[in-house]
Motif scaffolding. Structure first.
Motif, PDB file in Angstrom:
ATOM      1  N   UNK A  41     -12.479  25.868   5.026  1.00  0.00           N
ATOM      2  CA  UNK A  41     -12.552  24.701   5.361  1.00  0.00           C
ATOM      3  C   UNK A  41     -13.749  23.952   3.506  1.00  0.00           C
ATOM      4  N   UNK A  42     -14.705  24.072   3.854  1.00  0.00           N
ATOM      5  CA  UNK A  42     -15.942  23.673   2.743  1.00  0.00           C
ATOM      6  C   UNK A  42     -15.261  23.599   1.515  1.00  0.00           C
ATOM      7  N   UNK A  43     -14.825  24.758   0.779  1.00  0.00           N
ATOM      8  CA  UNK A  43     -13.821  24.936  -1.012  1.00  0.00           C
ATOM      9  C   UNK A  43     -13.357  23.762  -0.902  1.00  0.00           C
ATOM     10  N   UNK A  44     -12.397  23.360   0.772  1.00  0.00           N
ATOM     11  CA  UNK A  44     -10.561  21.894   0.451  1.00  0.00           C
ATOM     12  C   UNK A  44     -11.456  20.978  -0.104  1.00  0.00           C
ATOM     13  N   UNK A  45     -12.661  20.596   0.539  1.00  0.00           N
ATOM     14  CA  UNK A  45     -13.477  19.326   0.314  1.00  0.00           C
ATOM     15  C   UNK A  45     -13.287  18.282  -1.118  1.00  0.00           C
ATOM     16  N   UNK A  46     -12.653  17.155  -0.433  1.00  0.00           N
ATOM     17  CA  UNK A  46     -13.027  16.181  -2.520  1.00  0.00           C
ATOM     18  C   UNK A  46     -14.558  15.862  -2.770  1.00  0.00           C
ATOM     19  N   UNK A  47     -15.165  15.838  -3.502  1.00  0.00           N
ATOM     20  CA  UNK A  47     -16.504  15.506  -3.858  1.00  0.00           C
ATOM     21  C   UNK A  47     -16.383  14.464  -5.188  1.00  0.00           C
ATOM     22  N   UNK A  48     -16.983  13.564  -5.013  1.00  0.00           N
ATOM     23  CA  UNK A  48     -16.323  12.188  -5.948  1.00  0.00           C
ATOM     24  C   UNK A  48     -17.943  11.146  -6.269  1.00  0.00           C
ATOM     25  N   UNK A  49     -19.266  12.303  -5.853  1.00  0.00           N
ATOM     26  CA  UNK A  49     -20.270  11.466  -6.131  1.00  0.00           C
ATOM     27  C   UNK A  49     -20.419  12.184  -7.408  1.00  0.00           C
ATOM     28  N   UNK A  50     -20.543  13.206  -7.967  1.00  0.00           N
ATOM     29  CA  UNK A  50     -20.279  13.863  -9.368  1.00  0.00           C
ATOM     30  C   UNK A  50     -19.411  13.915  -9.975  1.00  0.00           C
ATOM     31  N   UNK A  51     -18.497  14.589  -9.327  1.00  0.00           N
ATOM     32  CA  UNK A  51     -16.938  14.339 -10.012  1.00  0.00           C
ATOM     33  C   UNK A  51     -16.192  12.936  -9.841  1.00  0.00           C
ATOM     34  N   UNK A  52     -16.677  12.011 -10.511  1.00  0.00           N
ATOM     35  CA  UNK A  52     -15.677  10.709 -11.124  1.00  0.00           C
ATOM     36  C   UNK A  52     -14.171  10.632 -10.641  1.00  0.00           C
ATOM     37  N   UNK A  53     -13.646  12.067 -11.861  1.00  0.00           N
ATOM     38  CA  UNK A  53     -12.428  11.866 -11.699  1.00  0.00           C
ATOM     39  C   UNK A  53     -11.639  12.245 -10.462  1.00  0.00           C
ATOM     40  N   UNK A  54     -12.315  12.593  -9.068  1.00  0.00           N
ATOM     41  CA  UNK A  54     -11.669  12.798  -8.000  1.00  0.00           C
ATOM     42  C   UNK A  54     -11.842  11.397  -7.445  1.00  0.00           C
ATOM     43  N   UNK A  55     -10.495  11.196  -7.017  1.00  0.00           N
ATOM     44  CA  UNK A  55      -9.443  10.556  -6.325  1.00  0.00           C
ATOM     45  C   UNK A  55     -10.006  10.018  -5.376  1.00  0.00           C
ATOM     46  N   UNK A  56     -10.592   8.640  -4.624  1.00  0.00           N
ATOM     47  CA  UNK A  56     -11.287   8.650  -3.291  1.00  0.00           C
ATOM     48  C   UNK A  56     -10.067   8.545  -2.667  1.00  0.00           C
ATOM     49  N   UNK A  57     -10.656   9.462  -1.385  1.00  0.00           N
ATOM     50  CA  UNK A  57      -9.621  10.122  -0.683  1.00  0.00           C
ATOM     51  C   UNK A  57      -9.452   8.417   0.853  1.00  0.00           C
ATOM     52  N   UNK A  58     -10.843   7.882   0.947  1.00  0.00           N
ATOM     53  CA  UNK A  58     -11.016   6.656   1.738  1.00  0.00           C
ATOM     54  C   UNK A  58     -10.456   5.090   1.401  1.00  0.00           C
ATOM     55  N   UNK A  59      -9.923   5.453  -0.210  1.00  0.00           N
ATOM     56  CA  UNK A  59      -9.820   4.473  -0.688  1.00  0.00           C
ATOM     57  C   UNK A  59      -7.912   3.660  -0.757  1.00  0.00           C
ATOM     58  N   UNK A  60      -7.383   5.146  -0.024  1.00  0.00           N
ATOM     59  CA  UNK A  60      -5.885   4.819   0.400  1.00  0.00           C
ATOM     60  C   UNK A  60      -5.737   5.351   1.560  1.00  0.00           C
ATOM     61  N   UNK A  61      -5.878   4.013   1.828  1.00  0.00           N
ATOM     62  CA  UNK A  61      -5.583   3.668   3.741  1.00  0.00           C
ATOM     63  C   UNK A  61      -5.086   3.755   3.981  1.00  0.00           C
ATOM     64  N   UNK A  62      -3.485   3.842   3.743  1.00  0.00           N
ATOM     65  CA  UNK A  62      -2.507   4.475   3.513  1.00  0.00           C
ATOM     66  C   UNK A  62      -1.739   5.200   4.271  1.00  0.00           C
TER      67      UNK A  62
END
Length: 255
Positions: A12-33
């Motif tokens: 499961x851990x390898x599936x987690x998104x990371x955008x603290x360093x990877x700035x190109x990763x979309x933020x899942x918390x911003x897509x509230x819908x």
């Protein structure tokens, strides 16, 4: 079952998104819908089940603090600060009261050295089915030099830090939320990010419920020292009195 360790599910851990360093990763918390398994909402604050429950034998939830991805706890308005801390503490204590868990942990990661993976402001509330985290805590780590004390809230700088160096503590009786608690917590975070004598861009915030008190420990994060990792020996700096006086000068002398 070994009750001294949590087991981490790497698949499961390898599936987690990371955008603290990877700035190109979309933020899942911003897509509230597209958020699912929502448990509670108060304006821009949302509590939901963690989509990536990496800890085994635990019930994992995420508390999204705001809809502003670039916000940070140290700059929240008083209204939002108090609403957030009230909301988080209430749901944390409610989870404790269910009796379903050995203990419930409530914490926040911020910055690249905090252990977090997403930059969007959030906290976590996790119920542990077979570990009592209170057994691993020595009450002495919450004592220290008093920076400020008023309205039933005590703000200190640890003289026996748990990991070492600088750790701030804010504590209050658990009879109800006191706004001074949130204000002092915010001051500790603001000092770490703005006035700290060493460049600090990461911190952790840990909540504890011990002996009828709610205690927040705020820890600036750097690379952990080898003495602690290898031998469990915390180090205490020789300028604690100076730092406590500096926080008083910056935040309380004008009051």
């Amino acid at each position: 079952m070994n009750k001294s360790h949590l087991f981490f599910n790497t698949s499961i851990g390898v599936q987690k998104p990371e955008n603290i360093r990877n700035k190109q990763q979309a933020c899942p918390f911003c897509d509230r819908d597209r958020l699912t398994n929502i448990l509670a909402v108060d304006g821009s604050i949302i509590l939901l089940k963690n989509k990536y429950p990496v800890l085994e034998n635990a019930y994992q939830t995420v508390l999204i603090e705001t809809d502003d991805c670039d916000a940070e706890l140290s700059t929240y308005s008083p209204e939002h600060l108090h609403k957030l801390i009230r909301f988080g503490v209430a749901h944390w204590l409610d989870m404790e009261k269910t009796g379903e868990f050995e203990s419930v942990i409530f914490f926040k990661n911020h910055g690249p050295l905090s252990g977090g993976t997403l930059a969007h402001p959030h906290m976590q509330i996790i119920g542990l089915h077979d570990i009592d985290c209170r057994e691993k805590i020595d009450a002495a780590v919450f004592e220290g030099i008093v920076i400020h004390e008023a309205e039933g809230v005590r703000f200190t700088l640890s003289t026996k830090p748990r990991i070492g160096f600088y750790e701030f503590n804010v504590r209050m009786i658990d009879t109800g939320y006191i706004e001074r608690f949130g204000e002092n917590l915010q001051i500790a975070v603001h000092y770490i990010l703005t006035h700290f004598p060493f460049k600090a861009g990461s911190y952790n915030l840990f909540f504890h419920h011990i002996n009828g008190e709610i205690i927040a420990k705020i820890v600036p994060r750097f690379v952990t020292t080898p003495l602690y990792i290898g031998y469990g020996i915390p180090q205490v700096p020789n300028n604690l009195e100076w730092m406590a006086s500096e926080v008083k000068r910056l935040y309380f002398n004008k009051m």
